[in-house]
Design an enzyme around this catalytic site. Structure first.
Site, mmCIF file in Angstrom:
data_model
loop_
_atom_site.group_PDB
_atom_site.id
_atom_site.type_symbol
_atom_site.label_atom_id
_atom_site.label_comp_id
_atom_site.label_asym_id
_atom_site.label_seq_id
_atom_site.Cartn_x
_atom_site.Cartn_y
_atom_site.Cartn_z
ATOM 1 N N ARG A 46 -29.505 23.482 57.756
ATOM 2 C CA ARG A 46 -30.756 22.740 57.561
ATOM 3 C C ARG A 46 -30.842 22.101 56.200
ATOM 4 O O ARG A 46 -31.798 21.379 55.923
ATOM 5 C CB ARG A 46 -31.940 23.678 57.754
ATOM 6 C CG ARG A 46 -32.362 23.827 59.212
ATOM 7 C CD ARG A 46 -33.367 24.938 59.294
ATOM 8 N NE ARG A 46 -34.522 24.615 60.073
ATOM 9 C CZ ARG A 46 -34.823 25.246 61.214
ATOM 10 N NH1 ARG A 46 -34.045 26.167 61.710
ATOM 11 N NH2 ARG A 46 -35.909 24.947 61.862
ATOM 12 N N ARG A 64 -42.477 22.094 58.582
ATOM 13 C CA ARG A 64 -41.101 22.141 59.075
ATOM 14 C C ARG A 64 -40.546 20.733 59.273
ATOM 15 O O ARG A 64 -39.382 20.462 58.986
ATOM 16 C CB ARG A 64 -41.041 22.925 60.396
ATOM 17 C CG ARG A 64 -40.815 24.407 60.161
ATOM 18 C CD ARG A 64 -41.456 25.288 61.198
ATOM 19 N NE ARG A 64 -40.965 25.097 62.536
ATOM 20 C CZ ARG A 64 -41.710 25.322 63.624
ATOM 21 N NH1 ARG A 64 -42.964 25.716 63.514
ATOM 22 N NH2 ARG A 64 -41.199 25.154 64.812
#
Ligand code: AMP
Length: 206
Positions: A86, A164
């Site tokens: 990520r 997020r």
């Protein structure tokens, strides 16, 4: 076959990784699920991870690296990795330790992604994921597999989702840019039905 699935939250990485895992008989590895398992088992790591996950923040790399290295080393025949990497540090870590055969990017616009996340439900017991828009259980709020209660994930609230998605734009998009330079990078249209996405993936990875 070592495959990494990338895409904005809600693009269907988890669902597709699960379908691919069943078809090719290789494990579906999801870092978020491993972290949630630690929370449920009240481990030390779980206690640390919870404070980040609830806010939609990334869990620090040192904790995540340990999980990823351990599970990927056990997946000797290959894996479908979802939710990692990520950020650029995680991408470099992965490339330095494992050979990746395919990078799959599931492309979806942000508005559709948010709609899908808010409709997502997960079984409290066996963790199977449903979607009340297009992947409903047979009985409302009851898991088809184990009869467990279906709930909204704690971090699937508007504020944590926003955070997020922000992280995706600020950190994960740099990873995508890096992987795009590789010849084994494949883009998939994730704005289709679940089965159409699956078909497109299979035709492109074979
Ligand atoms: P997910 O289930 O993939 O939506 O992930 C849920 C949460 O778990 C994220 O918001 C992070 O807090 C944490 N998490 C999952 N994957 C990672 C990762 N690769 N690095 C850091 N934190 C992660």
């Amino acid at each position: 076959m070592n495959v990494v699935l990338l895409g904005i939250q809600g693009s269907g990485k988890g669902t597709q990784a699960e379908l691919l895992s069943q078809k090719y008989k290789l494990p579906h590895i999801n870092v978020g699920d491993s972290l949630r398992e630690n929370i449920q088992n009240q481990t030390e790591l779980g206690k640390i991870a919870k404070s980040y996950i609830d806010k939609g923040e990334l869990v620090p790399d040192e904790y995540v690296f340990a999980i990823v290295e351990d599970v990927l080393n056990k997946a000797e025949k290959g894996f479908f990795l979802d939710g990692f990497p990520r950020n650029l540090e995680q991408a470099k870590f992965l490339l330095s330790k494992f050979k990746i055969d395919k990078f799959l990017l599931l492309e979806l616009d942000e508005e559709t992604a948010i709609k899908r996340i808010l409709a997502r439900r997960q079984c409290k017991k066996c963790k199977k994921v449903y979607n009340i828009l297009f992947q409903k259980p047979e009985v409302e709020n009851v898991c088809d597999i184990c009869g467990g209660e279906l709930i909204l994930r704690e971090d699937d609230n508007k504020q944590a989702i926003k955070k997020r998605i922000e992280k995706f734009h600020h950190e994960t998009e740099k990873v995508i840019k890096l992987f795009k330079e590789q010849s084994n990078f494949i883009t998939i249209n994730a704005a289709q039905s679940l089965l159409a996405i699956n078909k497109e993936i299979i035709s492109k990875i074979n």
